[in-house]
Design a protein around this motif. Sequence first.
Motif, PDB file in Angstrom:
ATOM      1  N   GLY A  71      88.701  16.909  38.766  1.00 50.17           N
ATOM      2  CA  GLY A  71      89.353  15.991  38.313  1.00 50.17           C
ATOM      3  C   GLY A  71      90.396  15.494  38.774  1.00 50.17           C
ATOM      4  O   GLY A  71      90.852  14.382  39.233  1.00 50.17           O
ATOM      5  N   MET A  72      91.431  16.394  39.159  1.00 50.81           N
ATOM      6  CA  MET A  72      92.698  16.043  39.973  1.00 50.81           C
ATOM      7  C   MET A  72      92.678  15.595  41.204  1.00 50.81           C
ATOM      8  O   MET A  72      93.622  15.168  41.652  1.00 50.81           O
ATOM      9  CB  MET A  72      93.759  17.292  39.430  1.00 50.81           C
ATOM     10  CG  MET A  72      93.924  17.759  38.237  1.00 50.81           C
ATOM     11  SD  MET A  72      95.283  18.718  37.831  1.00 50.81           S
ATOM     12  CE  MET A  72      94.102  20.222  38.451  1.00 50.81           C
ATOM     13  N   ASP A  74      90.596  13.748  42.725  1.00 54.16           N
ATOM     14  CA  ASP A  74      90.165  12.480  42.832  1.00 54.16           C
ATOM     15  C   ASP A  74      91.064  11.436  43.876  1.00 54.16           C
ATOM     16  O   ASP A  74      92.172  11.563  43.529  1.00 54.16           O
ATOM     17  CB  ASP A  74      90.040  11.707  41.541  1.00 54.16           C
ATOM     18  CG  ASP A  74      88.999  10.536  41.691  1.00 54.16           C
ATOM     19  OD1 ASP A  74      89.858   9.525  41.996  1.00 54.16           O
ATOM     20  OD2 ASP A  74      87.974  10.446  41.599  1.00 54.16           O
ATOM     21  N   ILE A  77      93.538   9.313  42.032  1.00 58.21           N
ATOM     22  CA  ILE A  77      94.534  10.054  41.367  1.00 58.21           C
ATOM     23  C   ILE A  77      95.616  10.146  42.382  1.00 58.21           C
ATOM     24  O   ILE A  77      96.925   9.990  42.014  1.00 58.21           O
ATOM     25  CB  ILE A  77      94.354  11.279  40.681  1.00 58.21           C
ATOM     26  CG1 ILE A  77      93.208  11.027  39.707  1.00 58.21           C
ATOM     27  CG2 ILE A  77      95.555  12.228  40.184  1.00 58.21           C
ATOM     28  CD1 ILE A  77      93.661  10.471  38.487  1.00 58.21           C
ATOM     29  N   GLY A 185      92.581   3.818  38.593  1.00 57.37           N
ATOM     30  CA  GLY A 185      91.435   4.224  37.891  1.00 57.37           C
ATOM     31  C   GLY A 185      90.245   3.714  37.934  1.00 57.37           C
ATOM     32  O   GLY A 185      89.135   4.404  37.768  1.00 57.37           O
ATOM     33  N   ALA A 294      99.538  11.637  34.315  1.00 64.04           N
ATOM     34  CA  ALA A 294      98.222  11.122  35.188  1.00 64.04           C
ATOM     35  C   ALA A 294      97.397  12.573  35.658  1.00 64.04           C
ATOM     36  O   ALA A 294      96.227  12.584  35.523  1.00 64.04           O
ATOM     37  CB  ALA A 294      98.475  10.295  36.421  1.00 64.04           C
ATOM     38  N   SER A 298      93.889  13.709  33.914  1.00 58.37           N
ATOM     39  CA  SER A 298      92.653  13.783  34.687  1.00 58.37           C
ATOM     40  C   SER A 298      91.997  15.129  34.762  1.00 58.37           C
ATOM     41  O   SER A 298      90.771  15.212  34.643  1.00 58.37           O
ATOM     42  CB  SER A 298      93.007  13.512  36.275  1.00 58.37           C
ATOM     43  OG  SER A 298      93.929  14.362  36.657  1.00 58.37           O
ATOM     44  N   CYS A 301      90.187  15.144  31.005  1.00 61.54           N
ATOM     45  CA  CYS A 301      89.073  14.264  31.006  1.00 61.54           C
ATOM     46  C   CYS A 301      87.914  14.955  31.902  1.00 61.54           C
ATOM     47  O   CYS A 301      86.735  14.588  31.458  1.00 61.54           O
ATOM     48  CB  CYS A 301      89.548  13.108  31.581  1.00 61.54           C
ATOM     49  SG  CYS A 301      90.520  11.832  30.278  1.00 61.54           S
ATOM     50  N   ALA A 302      88.203  15.631  32.995  1.00 64.91           N
ATOM     51  CA  ALA A 302      87.214  16.130  33.651  1.00 64.91           C
ATOM     52  C   ALA A 302      86.381  17.355  32.954  1.00 64.91           C
ATOM     53  O   ALA A 302      85.130  17.278  32.715  1.00 64.91           O
ATOM     54  CB  ALA A 302      87.614  16.810  34.917  1.00 64.91           C
ATOM     55  N   VAL A 350      95.966   5.642  31.392  1.00 64.98           N
ATOM     56  CA  VAL A 350      95.360   6.745  32.043  1.00 64.98           C
ATOM     57  C   VAL A 350      94.522   7.403  31.102  1.00 64.98           C
ATOM     58  O   VAL A 350      93.324   7.942  31.827  1.00 64.98           O
ATOM     59  CB  VAL A 350      96.543   7.484  32.533  1.00 64.98           C
ATOM     60  CG1 VAL A 350      95.901   8.752  32.954  1.00 64.98           C
ATOM     61  CG2 VAL A 350      97.406   6.998  33.644  1.00 64.98           C
ATOM     62  N   ASN A 353      90.883   5.054  31.098  1.00 61.92           N
ATOM     63  CA  ASN A 353      90.500   4.918  32.446  1.00 61.92           C
ATOM     64  C   ASN A 353      88.743   5.462  32.677  1.00 61.92           C
ATOM     65  O   ASN A 353      88.089   5.011  32.850  1.00 61.92           O
ATOM     66  CB  ASN A 353      91.230   5.433  33.590  1.00 61.92           C
ATOM     67  CG  ASN A 353      91.964   4.193  34.289  1.00 61.92           C
ATOM     68  OD1 ASN A 353      91.662   3.076  34.311  1.00 61.92           O
ATOM     69  ND2 ASN A 353      93.212   4.534  34.830  1.00 61.92           N
ATOM     70  N   PRO A 354      88.992   6.695  32.636  1.00 63.36           N
ATOM     71  CA  PRO A 354      87.483   7.489  32.910  1.00 63.36           C
ATOM     72  C   PRO A 354      86.435   6.896  31.918  1.00 63.36           C
ATOM     73  O   PRO A 354      85.351   6.773  32.244  1.00 63.36           O
ATOM     74  CB  PRO A 354      87.646   8.977  32.656  1.00 63.36           C
ATOM     75  CG  PRO A 354      88.983   9.176  31.937  1.00 63.36           C
ATOM     76  CD  PRO A 354      89.792   7.835  32.153  1.00 63.36           C
TER      77      PRO A 354
END
Length: 436
Positions: A71-72, A74, A77, A185, A294, A298, A301-302, A350, A353-354
Amino acid sequence: MKKSNPKALLPIGVFLVLYLGLGIVFEYVMKIPMGFYNIPIVIAFLVAILVACLQNREVKFDDKLGIMAQGMADKNIITMLLIFMTAGAFVGVVGRSSAESVAYFMLSLIPAKFAVAVLFVVACFVSTAMGTSVGTITLITPIAVAVSTASGFSLPLCVASVMGGAMFGDNLSFISDTTIAACNGQGCAMKDKFRENFGIALPAALVTLVLILVLSLNTDLEGAVTQDYNLIQIIPYVLVLIGGIIGINVFVVLLVGIVSGSIIMLATGQIAAIDLIGSMGSGAAGMFETSMVAILVSAMCALIREYGGFEALLSGIRKVFKGKKGGQLGMGLLVGAMDIATANNTVAIVMANPIAAEMAKEYGVTSRKTASILDTFSCIFQGVIPYGAQMLVALSAVHEMGFELSAFDIIPKLFYPGLLLISSLIFIFVIPGKNK
């Protein structure tokens, strides 16, 4: 397709309860000034990530670390973090005096009876060029107090005009952290998001300007505001604004702003070379917390996505909001709810976003439209909440100038956020959007 799992949303709930709950206690029970901003938001997110790691025992901890790392890692990001740092360096270079020169230059061109309207326009320009609503309010509010004192204009109207203009630029600026967060994002170009946003924000700004002029023309004037300014210091802002609008790569635009600002500040004797380098570092360091948020969001959220939390949220949204237009409104309310809870529009974007990216696929909304909705609705809510940084900084600046106002004196005069909401709803439900 992940299996729907509402329990996977628990980390978001933990963060909101922790951050919002402590904020309310600090601000309204313990009466701590800027109470919401005394809470270490990074720690709140770390607690939420810990909760996420404790969930779903079927997944090994090492595997969870791998999920967070993906996730980080990406591309969006990484790009976001680099832009945050570069934008911070630019703001550190041009400094406070350049923004004040913009304000006093524009005030010097217009008759006194239009001074409040000029405050609004100046705040629009400065915040668009600087990319920070809080910074703009910090710089221009003392000028607004001076305008009110010298001319007889209502102090709440002057301060609210500055706040409205600051949110206009926060929404549109190419170097605003909200724009950077929304565009990266959603994977859209900043110029595309700007064009999408401009058609929504401009009508709201024009109607706001008309309302301010109507109120101004009915006010008896007593004097005017004059102050020295250095016109050459405006150049870096103008170059960044023009470069962003015509679509030059954002890193190139910021580099041009940094180089031109450095040359001007050194040539005019505003700062020594060693201090200039230090200012760049301080500006970039000022983006540390935003960058860490951020990264942590990330990662969190992953895990939530892996556990099926996003699918559960989307399932709920599908039941409430029907069709493409309903989906767009759902995105706006989602980021608005996040902003009310966090009192930070960048963090709200942030976090949203996902989820919004999944909603965009579900409802067939373009990435530029999604980024525009997230940025616009976050600014609408951030511009009016009494405990937001913008309001608290404005009240603090008024207090430092020897006057007292409450948030509820200013809110009735905050025309722009309300008109921006109306304009946004018109563009969602009345004016058809592009399908491409």
